[in-house]
Design a protein around this motif. Structure first.
Motif, PDB file in Angstrom:
ATOM      1  N   SER A 127       0.572  -1.498  -0.400  1.00  0.00           N
ATOM      2  CA  SER A 127       0.403  -0.029  -0.149  1.00  0.00           C
ATOM      3  C   SER A 127       0.772   0.867   0.363  1.00  0.00           C
ATOM      4  CB  SER A 127      -1.088  -0.303   1.363  1.00  0.00           C
ATOM      5  OG  SER A 127      -0.455   0.823   2.454  1.00  0.00           O
ATOM      6  N   GLN A 128       0.182   2.467   0.139  1.00  0.00           N
ATOM      7  CA  GLN A 128       1.159   3.465  -0.267  1.00  0.00           C
ATOM      8  C   GLN A 128       1.589   3.921   0.852  1.00  0.00           C
ATOM      9  OE1 GLN A 128      -1.291   6.901  -1.829  1.00  0.00           O
ATOM     10  NE2 GLN A 128       0.459   8.536  -2.015  1.00  0.00           N
ATOM     11  N   HIS A 167       5.005  -5.468 -11.499  1.00  0.00           N
ATOM     12  CA  HIS A 167       4.167  -6.593 -12.213  1.00  0.00           C
ATOM     13  C   HIS A 167       3.318  -7.371 -12.762  1.00  0.00           C
ATOM     14  CE1 HIS A 167       0.947  -9.402  -9.176  1.00  0.00           C
ATOM     15  NE2 HIS A 167       0.104  -8.127  -9.457  1.00  0.00           N
ATOM     16  N   ALA A 168       3.101  -6.076 -13.187  1.00  0.00           N
ATOM     17  CA  ALA A 168       2.485  -6.332 -14.131  1.00  0.00           C
ATOM     18  C   ALA A 168       2.997  -6.967 -15.607  1.00  0.00           C
ATOM     19  CB  ALA A 168       1.767  -4.795 -15.376  1.00  0.00           C
ATOM     20  N   GLU A 187       5.912   3.189  -6.536  1.00  0.00           N
ATOM     21  CA  GLU A 187       4.383   2.824  -6.753  1.00  0.00           C
ATOM     22  C   GLU A 187       4.334   2.376  -8.078  1.00  0.00           C
ATOM     23  OE1 GLU A 187       1.930   5.570  -5.236  1.00  0.00           O
ATOM     24  OE2 GLU A 187       1.469   3.889  -3.000  1.00  0.00           O
ATOM     25  N   ARG A 188       4.546   3.842  -9.134  1.00  0.00           N
ATOM     26  CA  ARG A 188       4.622   3.334 -10.417  1.00  0.00           C
ATOM     27  C   ARG A 188       5.780   1.950 -10.816  1.00  0.00           C
ATOM     28  NH1 ARG A 188       4.922   9.317 -10.814  1.00  0.00           N
ATOM     29  NH2 ARG A 188       7.269   8.853 -11.059  1.00  0.00           N
ATOM     30  N   ALA A 233       4.275  -1.291  -9.808  1.00  0.00           N
ATOM     31  CA  ALA A 233       2.680  -1.475 -10.971  1.00  0.00           C
ATOM     32  C   ALA A 233       3.043  -2.281 -11.915  1.00  0.00           C
ATOM     33  CB  ALA A 233       1.993  -0.349 -10.634  1.00  0.00           C
ATOM     34  N   GLN A 234       4.796  -1.755 -12.735  1.00  0.00           N
ATOM     35  CA  GLN A 234       5.103  -2.549 -13.667  1.00  0.00           C
ATOM     36  C   GLN A 234       5.521  -3.480 -13.979  1.00  0.00           C
ATOM     37  OE1 GLN A 234       7.633   1.098 -15.808  1.00  0.00           O
ATOM     38  NE2 GLN A 234       6.009   2.412 -16.605  1.00  0.00           N
TER      39      GLN A 234
END
Length: 87
Positions: free
Chosen positions: A2-3, A83-84, A76-77, A80-81
């Motif tokens: 989480s943030q 994880h994607a 966070e970015r 997310a990348q």
């Protein structure tokens, strides 16, 4: 992650590098102006963040980071990348 968890971990890493308490570090603070981090401190902070989160800052990204919040957003970015790509 989480943030809030990212922010807390970043606060801890910055506090450790600058000999501060994590509670003294806030998202809106700038590294140079508010936290009085010099360029060597900044490099040390970036390296510890890269290691702790498993992300990498390229030169352009590292140069654009001015506040604690900027670092949190970048992490966070990047997560997310990452994880994607692995999904």
């Amino acid at each position: 992650m989480s943030q809030q968890n990212v922010l807390e971990k970043v606060q801890y890493l910055i506090a450790e590098a600058l000999d501060l308490k994590p509670a003294e570090i806030h998202a809106e603070q700038s590294f140079r102006g508010d936290l009085r981090a010099d360029s060597l401190d900044s490099v040390e902070i970036i390296m510890s963040i890269e290691e702790a989160f498993g992300v990498e800052f390229d030169e352009d990204s590292a140069a654009k980071v001015e506040t604690v919040g900027d670092v949190v957003a970048y992490i966070e970015r990047a997560l997310a990348q990452k994880h994607a790509v692995s999904a």
